[in-house]
Design a protein around this motif. Sequence first.
Motif, PDB file in Angstrom:
ATOM      1  N   ASN A  40     -20.235 -31.284 -40.151  1.00  8.65           N
ATOM      2  CA  ASN A  40     -20.560 -32.126 -38.993  1.00  8.65           C
ATOM      3  C   ASN A  40     -19.280 -32.412 -38.222  1.00  8.65           C
ATOM      4  N   GLU A  41     -19.376 -33.170 -37.164  1.00  9.25           N
ATOM      5  CA  GLU A  41     -18.222 -33.412 -36.298  1.00  9.25           C
ATOM      6  C   GLU A  41     -17.121 -34.182 -37.026  1.00  9.25           C
ATOM      7  N   TYR A  42     -17.520 -35.134 -37.875  1.00 12.17           N
ATOM      8  CA  TYR A  42     -16.512 -35.927 -38.578  1.00 12.17           C
ATOM      9  C   TYR A  42     -15.745 -35.054 -39.565  1.00 12.17           C
ATOM     10  N   TRP A  43     -16.461 -34.219 -40.299  1.00 16.23           N
ATOM     11  CA  TRP A  43     -15.793 -33.305 -41.231  1.00 16.23           C
ATOM     12  C   TRP A  43     -14.889 -32.332 -40.478  1.00 16.23           C
ATOM     13  N   GLN A  44     -15.328 -31.917 -39.297  1.00 15.97           N
ATOM     14  CA  GLN A  44     -14.499 -31.021 -38.493  1.00 15.97           C
ATOM     15  C   GLN A  44     -13.199 -31.700 -38.094  1.00 15.97           C
ATOM     16  N   GLU A  45     -13.304 -32.981 -37.731  1.00 13.18           N
ATOM     17  CA  GLU A  45     -12.110 -33.736 -37.366  1.00 13.18           C
ATOM     18  C   GLU A  45     -11.148 -33.836 -38.543  1.00 13.18           C
ATOM     19  N   LEU A  46     -11.704 -34.081 -39.728  1.00 13.48           N
ATOM     20  CA  LEU A  46     -10.870 -34.159 -40.921  1.00 13.48           C
ATOM     21  C   LEU A  46     -10.252 -32.798 -41.249  1.00 13.48           C
ATOM     22  N   ALA A  47     -11.054 -31.745 -41.157  1.00 12.04           N
ATOM     23  CA  ALA A  47     -10.592 -30.402 -41.526  1.00 12.04           C
ATOM     24  C   ALA A  47      -9.526 -29.872 -40.580  1.00 12.04           C
ATOM     25  N   ASP A  48      -9.448 -30.441 -39.385  1.00 15.54           N
ATOM     26  CA  ASP A  48      -8.427 -30.019 -38.416  1.00 15.54           C
ATOM     27  C   ASP A  48      -7.133 -30.813 -38.564  1.00 15.54           C
ATOM     28  N   SER A  49      -7.045 -31.646 -39.561  1.00 17.19           N
ATOM     29  CA  SER A  49      -5.855 -32.474 -39.750  1.00 17.19           C
ATOM     30  C   SER A  49      -4.596 -31.610 -39.863  1.00 17.19           C
ATOM     31  N   GLU A  50      -3.608 -31.941 -39.080  1.00 14.23           N
ATOM     32  CA  GLU A  50      -2.335 -31.214 -39.121  1.00 14.23           C
ATOM     33  C   GLU A  50      -1.680 -31.328 -40.496  1.00 14.23           C
ATOM     34  N   LEU A  51      -1.904 -32.459 -41.167  1.00 14.38           N
ATOM     35  CA  LEU A  51      -1.322 -32.657 -42.490  1.00 14.38           C
ATOM     36  C   LEU A  51      -1.842 -31.604 -43.471  1.00 14.38           C
ATOM     37  N   LEU A  52      -3.139 -31.305 -43.401  1.00 15.18           N
ATOM     38  CA  LEU A  52      -3.730 -30.309 -44.298  1.00 15.18           C
ATOM     39  C   LEU A  52      -3.189 -28.916 -44.000  1.00 15.18           C
ATOM     40  N   TRP A  53      -3.125 -28.541 -42.741  1.00 14.75           N
ATOM     41  CA  TRP A  53      -2.693 -27.188 -42.381  1.00 14.75           C
ATOM     42  C   TRP A  53      -1.195 -27.001 -42.584  1.00 14.75           C
ATOM     43  N   LYS A  54      -0.444 -28.059 -42.419  1.00 22.32           N
ATOM     44  CA  LYS A  54       0.987 -27.973 -42.730  1.00 22.32           C
ATOM     45  C   LYS A  54       1.183 -27.700 -44.216  1.00 22.32           C
ATOM     46  N   GLY A  55       0.401 -28.392 -45.057  1.00 18.57           N
ATOM     47  CA  GLY A  55       0.489 -28.158 -46.495  1.00 18.57           C
ATOM     48  C   GLY A  55       0.127 -26.736 -46.863  1.00 18.57           C
ATOM     49  N   LEU A  56      -0.884 -26.172 -46.213  1.00 19.58           N
ATOM     50  CA  LEU A  56      -1.279 -24.791 -46.483  1.00 19.58           C
ATOM     51  C   LEU A  56      -0.196 -23.811 -46.055  1.00 19.58           C
ATOM     52  N   CYS A  57       0.450 -24.086 -44.924  1.00 16.89           N
ATOM     53  CA  CYS A  57       1.540 -23.211 -44.456  1.00 16.89           C
ATOM     54  C   CYS A  57       2.664 -23.165 -45.478  1.00 16.89           C
ATOM     55  N   TYR A  58       3.073 -24.316 -45.955  1.00 14.12           N
ATOM     56  CA  TYR A  58       4.176 -24.364 -46.916  1.00 14.12           C
ATOM     57  C   TYR A  58       3.753 -23.833 -48.287  1.00 14.12           C
ATOM     58  N   SER A  59       2.471 -23.958 -48.606  1.00 20.28           N
ATOM     59  CA  SER A  59       1.989 -23.458 -49.889  1.00 20.28           C
ATOM     60  C   SER A  59       2.008 -21.931 -49.945  1.00 20.28           C
ATOM     61  N   ASP A  60       1.609 -21.294 -48.844  1.00 22.50           N
ATOM     62  CA  ASP A  60       1.505 -19.829 -48.830  1.00 22.50           C
ATOM     63  C   ASP A  60       2.782 -19.138 -48.376  1.00 22.50           C
ATOM     64  N   TRP A  61       3.594 -19.804 -47.554  1.00 21.11           N
ATOM     65  CA  TRP A  61       4.781 -19.139 -47.003  1.00 21.11           C
ATOM     66  C   TRP A  61       6.065 -19.918 -47.230  1.00 21.11           C
ATOM     67  N   GLY A  62       6.042 -20.867 -48.145  1.00 23.53           N
ATOM     68  CA  GLY A  62       7.270 -21.538 -48.537  1.00 23.53           C
ATOM     69  C   GLY A  62       7.930 -22.297 -47.395  1.00 23.53           C
ATOM     70  N   ASN A  63       9.249 -22.254 -47.371  1.00 24.16           N
ATOM     71  CA  ASN A  63      10.029 -22.977 -46.365  1.00 24.16           C
ATOM     72  C   ASN A  63       9.976 -22.213 -45.039  1.00 24.16           C
ATOM     73  N   ILE A  64       8.925 -22.461 -44.267  1.00 27.25           N
ATOM     74  CA  ILE A  64       8.724 -21.710 -43.022  1.00 27.25           C
ATOM     75  C   ILE A  64       9.850 -21.959 -42.019  1.00 27.25           C
ATOM     76  N   ASP A  65      10.530 -23.102 -42.131  1.00 21.38           N
ATOM     77  CA  ASP A  65      11.613 -23.395 -41.193  1.00 21.38           C
ATOM     78  C   ASP A  65      12.764 -22.398 -41.316  1.00 21.38           C
ATOM     79  N   SER A  66      12.862 -21.729 -42.472  1.00 21.15           N
ATOM     80  CA  SER A  66      13.977 -20.801 -42.684  1.00 21.15           C
ATOM     81  C   SER A  66      13.816 -19.503 -41.921  1.00 21.15           C
ATOM     82  N   PHE A  67      12.584 -19.148 -41.545  1.00 21.36           N
ATOM     83  CA  PHE A  67      12.396 -17.865 -40.847  1.00 21.36           C
ATOM     84  C   PHE A  67      11.797 -17.998 -39.445  1.00 21.36           C
ATOM     85  N   LEU A  68      11.466 -19.216 -39.032  1.00 17.23           N
ATOM     86  CA  LEU A  68      11.017 -19.385 -37.649  1.00 17.23           C
ATOM     87  C   LEU A  68      12.171 -19.083 -36.695  1.00 17.23           C
TER      88      LEU A  68
END
Length: 298
Positions: free
Chosen positions: A65-93
């Motif tokens: 639903n819309e509320y779950w969509q709002e939660l699922a779009d949280s930048e905090l969640l996607w930032k965690g996934l980025c660092y989980s799969d690609w480590g210290n992304i700041d080193s190669f940006l």
Amino acid sequence: MGQICPSTASPLCVGHRHLRHSLLSHGRSKAPTEFPDLSFLPPEMAISILSHLSATELCLAGCVNEYWQELADSELLWKGLCYSDWGNIDSFLPDGMVPIQSYKRLYLLMDDGSSLFNGDSVSGLEFLLNNGVVGPSDRHIGCFLHESRRLHADKVLRLLQDRRGVLDELVGLLDFHDVFLPDALRKFFTEVPAPKVRGDFLEHLLTKFSRRYFECNRDMGLPQDTTYVLCYSLIMLSVDLGSPHVKNKMTKREFIRNLRGAVQGTPGDYLVNLYDNIYLHGHVAKKSHYKVYNNADF
């Protein structure tokens, strides 16, 4: 008795009360048949629950639903996934890159690029460079290979064979300080996939490793050329002890005798420990589909 939660209860307390009511409403004799709605929980608790999901599961959760969509779009969640799969992304940006506006967009670009890379390393790397998520220098690319947990060993090997500057940067990121030689070699082949056959590139890799190992352990008294000889011997011993086709396994005495003339000055106890390590822990370049281990087959 007084109320457990006063009328001015915090959102967290209210969330716990709703969750408890939802679970108890199914009866004490049977397990709940549906997951309680996240809208009953405080946003912090709901996001904590969603943080255990993969990217695919998170996208599916957003379809509820819309509320779950709002939660699922949280930048905090996607930032965690980025660092989980690609480590210290700041080193190669790329250097001087503007602050990341959307970690979800970054994740999706990295995911597409990694999938392309695992099909063809040249196309995948070109996609990542063109979309500005990996910097153009050998240092940036080396950091990307070092940090990523999603790349196939075969494709990493192909790239490193063609981009020796990237190989230099990647090896320079490895720290072998106070690491026993066979374990350091395993760590090296975790990051730098070994070729499937012996040849010039394997010799090139062992030269790079020997130099780096010496740089990290100057006080050990193990010269670079001696390290190279020992590494080659450890690979051969790994094959000898690990192959079912070799019936007459090399003994510890034979291993030491073969090396004494080639690595003069190396203590006998050190050679004994080398043999024991391979005997107990196996090949220095274990097979694996992904870079995390290796796919070597000498």
